[in-house]
Design an enzyme around this catalytic site. Structure first.
Site, PDB file in Angstrom:
ATOM      1  N   HIS A 517       0.958  -1.277  -0.146  1.00 29.09           N
ATOM      2  CA  HIS A 517       0.064  -0.057   0.010  1.00 29.09           C
ATOM      3  C   HIS A 517       0.742   1.277   0.108  1.00 29.09           C
ATOM      4  O   HIS A 517       1.960   1.328   0.072  1.00 29.09           O
ATOM      5  CB  HIS A 517      -0.982  -0.088   1.173  1.00 29.09           C
ATOM      6  CG  HIS A 517      -0.412   0.137   2.428  1.00 29.09           C
ATOM      7  ND1 HIS A 517      -0.130   1.404   2.903  1.00 29.09           N
ATOM      8  CD2 HIS A 517       0.116  -1.051   3.417  1.00 29.09           C
ATOM      9  CE1 HIS A 517       0.692   1.086   4.285  1.00 29.09           C
ATOM     10  NE2 HIS A 517       0.418  -0.317   4.425  1.00 29.09           N
ATOM     11  N   CYS A 536       2.429  -4.731   7.062  1.00 29.18           N
ATOM     12  CA  CYS A 536       2.491  -4.560   5.408  1.00 29.18           C
ATOM     13  C   CYS A 536       3.528  -4.165   5.045  1.00 29.18           C
ATOM     14  O   CYS A 536       4.341  -3.637   5.618  1.00 29.18           O
ATOM     15  CB  CYS A 536       1.081  -3.881   5.332  1.00 29.18           C
ATOM     16  SG  CYS A 536      -0.281  -4.903   5.487  1.00 29.18           S
TER      17      CYS A 536
END
Length: 620
Positions: A517, A536
């Site tokens: 992301h 992440c």
């Protein structure tokens, strides 16, 4: 509005962190039942949403991530020899004149039933299948002699260190037989034991070289692989029929370009002589412009050895003029900045451990060999052919690479999980790009990070603009009993410039809630050590990666973002993604690069090697 917030629950499954492992803030125990207590759940008081009366002092709950294990090697068992006792079929051999010749001396098959060999379960089954059939002859014996095929196989197995395996795992002792006065029964027992042992080692090698010696899932909860299944059933027949057993065994070793580069690098390092004395740089703190240190001399010497010819030519006057002083002068700072830039480090002239490691050649040869051995093992966990199009994230390098048409077409810096929230090691497929995403906050972050603030200030999430729901129903954060269970409480952050996921996220749905992301924290990409996230993978140039996997342009991605709508777009063709962990890995030019072991995982792999070899040594 209700259905809108029901989406917050599913959004949690796609959040970074340990959402799947979240524990309730308060667990209902057996003692609670005995005492007549009831499990607490979130309570909303419509008349006075923020009031819950006097709350007892309660310890704050915590959600823990995966852990590392004490490695337990694959199960070993004795080979079942009960079906090996069928008699050996022999016969006289006719001479050219047609007269019967003397029958050759052969090893009687019945002695196989007295052999004792322990092996991995898969290897044991393959041995039982092959030797359980009286139609299958010995592989490594001809008559009563160890044949050339056996000698070639043993020679090959003694050299498997060249492909990152341990020759000790495949060693077989040649039986000693008195050539003058042999005892036929003792000879046959020794030779059949040898036959079965060598077959077990050849089968073990084939299995190991295809899928690796160790099961990665037994190393830690951060490793997640479907272990490869290796068909061992035809191996002994193929070995028996092969005119060149060494070539056959070599054919089973991975030969992808990455593995080949690691193998070549390993051979080069093992062949190198001592060479120049290593340069050491000992800094107990960062060396900044204007500082003084006796290590400045070693820094200049190291750049002279490991800097590029172009860099040394550009700063030739500085190198020639340096006379061994301790002052880190502006001229030397400029030299170091150039060195940092050509090694993809932050060119700020500040010398820390990342710069020192590159200046001193990265690692000693012994350390590099250890990293290569671990890397070759880990490469076996992945497909031998990564594909013509894929995304490869290497956590220790803090980089991601996009390959298309068998070429690296894009690379960028990434931020991965901090040591307390490590990114997993697994493979998956990219399915979706989501523009202007919501961030579903995982239970681990709600409990570990938000709950202390919410107990002090129940309006905390309302003030920050987060959306809160209980069982899919929207509520103010101030109306939630944050001393009760949070298992049915969902929290998400709407799309905005401050959203933790930035403009977009790239999804490859997995049980670990890991994805790539954007991020508003752009300054993190300027750091050399980028293990800073909750698990992440944050991208330095998310628009470029989104365009690549969507097979579109960056301009089209920009238009999707500018629309301002939360929108998920499926990729036209699923893209394999390898969320990997290699401290040694070849770059696009095939040159192996070395990286710091940010999570200390290599040591666990090496311990697993030791445990595996020890288990295999215990033959009887």
């Amino acid at each position: 509005m209700t259905s809108f917030f029901k989406g917050a629950v599913s959004a949690l499954a796609l959040s970074c962190g340990f959402a799947a492992m979240a524990a309730p803030a308060h667990a209902y125990t057996l003692m609670d039942m005995i005492r007549g207590h009831r499990e607490r759940t979130p309570i909303i008081n419509p008349a006075n949403p923020g009031a819950f009366g006097e709350m007892p002092a309660m310890p704050l709950p915590k959600v823990s991530g995966p852990r590392y294990y004490t490695y337990k090697p694959d199960a070993m068992r004795f080979v079942n020899i009960t079906s090996f006792a069928e008699p050996t079929v022999t016969g006289a051999i006719a001479s050219a004149s047609g007269e019967a010749a003397i029958a050759p001396v052969v090893v009687e098959r019945r002695f196989l039933a007295e052999a004792k060999v322990r092996a991995d379960v898969n290897v044991a089954k393959a041995l039982e299948t092959y030797y359980g059939s009286p139609k299958n002859p010995f592989v490594w014996l001809t008559g009563a002699e160890i044949n050339d095929r056996a000698k070639a196989a043993m020679s090959f197995l003694s050299g498997v260190g060249s492909v990152g395996l341990d020759p000790a795992d495949y060693t077989v002792e040649v039986p000693a037989v008195d050539p003058v006065n042999p005892d036929p029964a003792a000879r046959d027992r020794a030779l059949t034991q040898f036959e079965l042992q060598l077959s077990s080692k050849v089968l073990a090698y084939v299995q190991d070289t295809v899928r690796g010696r160790i099961d990665p899932n037994k190393i830690s909860g951060y490793h997640d692989f479907r272990r490869k299944q290796v068909n061992l059933a035809p191996v002994l027949k193929l070995a028996r029929m092969s005119p060149d057993i060494g070539a056959y065994l070599t054919s089973r070793t991975p030969d992808g370009p990455q593995f080949a580069a690691l193998k070549e690098e390993l051979a080069k390092l093992k062949a190198e002589t001592a060479g120049d004395e290593p340069i050491t740089i000992s800094l107990d703190r960062l060396l900044r412009p204007g500082d003084s240190s006796p290590e400045v001399a070693n820094i200049v010497k190291a750049i002279g050895r490991h800097g590029s010819e172009a860099l040394k030519a550009q700063h030739a006057a500085t190198l020639d003029a340096y006379s061994g002083g301790f002052v880190y002068s502006p001229e030397l700072v400029s030299l170091v900045e150039g060195f940092q830039k050509e090694h993809n480090l932050k060119p700020d002239g500040v010398i820390g451990q990342a710069t020192v490691r590159i200046m001193t050649g990265g690692d000693s040869n012994a350390s590099k060999i250890e990293k290569l051995t671990v890397a070759m093992e880990q490469a076996r966990w992945l497909p031998e052919d990564l594909g013509s199009r894929y995304v490869f994230i290497n956590q220790p390098a803090f980089m991601v690479y996009y390959h298309n048409d068998n070429k690296e077409q894009l690379s960028m810096r990434v931020v991965v999980g901090q040591k307390s929230n490590q990114t997993y090691f697994f493979q998956d497929e990219i399915e979706t790009v989501e523009f202007n995403p919501f961030w579903g906050v995982p239970q681990s972050i709600i409990i570990n990070e938000m709950l202390p603030k919410l107990r002090a200030d129940p309006n905390y999430l309302d003030r920050l603009g987060y959306e809160v729901a209980i069982n899919g129903h929207a509520v103010p954060s101030s109306s939630v009993d944050w001393y009760g269970s949070t298992s049915n409480v969902s929290v998400r952050q709407p799309p905005s410039g401050d959203n933790a996921l930035g403009e977009l996220k790239i999804l490859f749905p997995n049980s670990h809630a890991i994805y790539m992301h954007d991020t508003p924290s752009k300054s993190f990409f300027k750091r050399d050590m980028r293990a800073l996230s909750h698990g992440c993978v944050r991208l330095a140039d998310p628009r470029a990666m989104a365009a690549a996997v969507l097979n579109t342009s960056v301009a089209d991605v920009a238009r999707q973002i500018a629309a301002g709508q939360n929108k998920a777009v499926s990729v036209p063709q699923r893209v394999p993604v390898y969320v990997s962990y290699f401290t040694a890995w070849p770059n696009k030019d095939g040159v192996v690069e070395y990286f710091d072991d940010v999570y200390g995982r290599d040591a666990y792999v090496e311990k697993a090697f030791e445990a595996t070899t020890k288990a295999r040594d215990a033959q009887i």
